[in-house]
Motif scaffolding. Structure first.
Motif, mmCIF file in Angstrom:
data_model
loop_
_atom_site.group_PDB
_atom_site.id
_atom_site.type_symbol
_atom_site.label_atom_id
_atom_site.label_comp_id
_atom_site.label_asym_id
_atom_site.label_seq_id
_atom_site.Cartn_x
_atom_site.Cartn_y
_atom_site.Cartn_z
ATOM 1 N N LYS A 77 0.792 -1.228 0.000
ATOM 2 C CA LYS A 77 0.000 0.000 0.000
ATOM 3 C C LYS A 77 0.827 1.282 0.000
ATOM 4 N N PHE A 78 2.072 1.218 0.469
ATOM 5 C CA PHE A 78 2.874 2.423 0.640
ATOM 6 C C PHE A 78 4.201 2.321 -0.108
ATOM 7 N N SER A 79 4.908 3.443 -0.180
ATOM 8 C CA SER A 79 6.239 3.452 -0.785
ATOM 9 C C SER A 79 7.249 2.897 0.223
ATOM 10 N N LEU A 80 8.516 2.941 -0.155
ATOM 11 C CA LEU A 80 9.561 2.296 0.644
ATOM 12 C C LEU A 80 9.704 2.858 2.058
ATOM 13 N N LEU A 81 9.857 4.163 2.191
ATOM 14 C CA LEU A 81 10.122 4.741 3.507
ATOM 15 C C LEU A 81 9.007 4.468 4.515
ATOM 16 N N PRO A 82 7.739 4.709 4.180
ATOM 17 C CA PRO A 82 6.694 4.370 5.157
ATOM 18 C C PRO A 82 6.662 2.876 5.490
ATOM 19 N N THR A 83 6.951 2.045 4.509
ATOM 20 C CA THR A 83 6.960 0.603 4.762
ATOM 21 C C THR A 83 8.047 0.228 5.756
ATOM 22 N N VAL A 84 9.235 0.799 5.597
ATOM 23 C CA VAL A 84 10.336 0.511 6.521
ATOM 24 C C VAL A 84 9.990 0.992 7.929
ATOM 25 N N VAL A 85 9.435 2.186 8.029
ATOM 26 C CA VAL A 85 9.066 2.730 9.342
ATOM 27 C C VAL A 85 7.981 1.875 9.988
ATOM 28 N N ILE A 86 6.968 1.522 9.233
ATOM 29 C CA ILE A 86 5.888 0.680 9.761
ATOM 30 C C ILE A 86 6.425 -0.678 10.197
#
Length: 99
Positions: A77-86
């Motif tokens: 659902k998200f790009s790389l940075l939000p995915t890593v943070v999540i």
């Protein structure tokens, strides 16, 4: 409390994932990419990230398994940075709660 080795590992994983994206664009900067090739370039960093954390699939730790599922959903659902943070936050919270 999170160990310093865990923080260092997370930093290296994030750097490796980000460098994968940057190096791809640097190496291919003079080429014209098709839409399919651009889509592939977008998912390569995620593949690197998943390959690093995939061994947790075989562990018996439910916190890690749930964090992996959350990461896969976030990646869709998200790009790389939000995915890593999540993924990092979900792993940390679930380890505190379930372990």
């Amino acid at each position: 409390m999170i160990h310093s080795s865990t923080v260092i590992a997370i930093a290296f994983i994030a750097a490796t994932t980000y460098l994968t994206r940057i190096l791809g664009y640097i190496l291919l900067k003079n080429r014209t990419l098709t839409n399919k090739q651009r889509q592939i370039m977008e998912v390569v960093p995620g593949c690197v990230l998943i390959s690093v954390i995939a061994p947790y699939f075989v562990k018996d730790n439910p916190a890690d398994l749930l964090a992996m599922i959350i990461t896969l959903i976030a990646a869709s659902k998200f790009s790389l940075l939000p995915t890593v943070v999540i993924s990092m936050l979900s792993a940390a919270v679930l380890r505190l709660v379930l372990v």
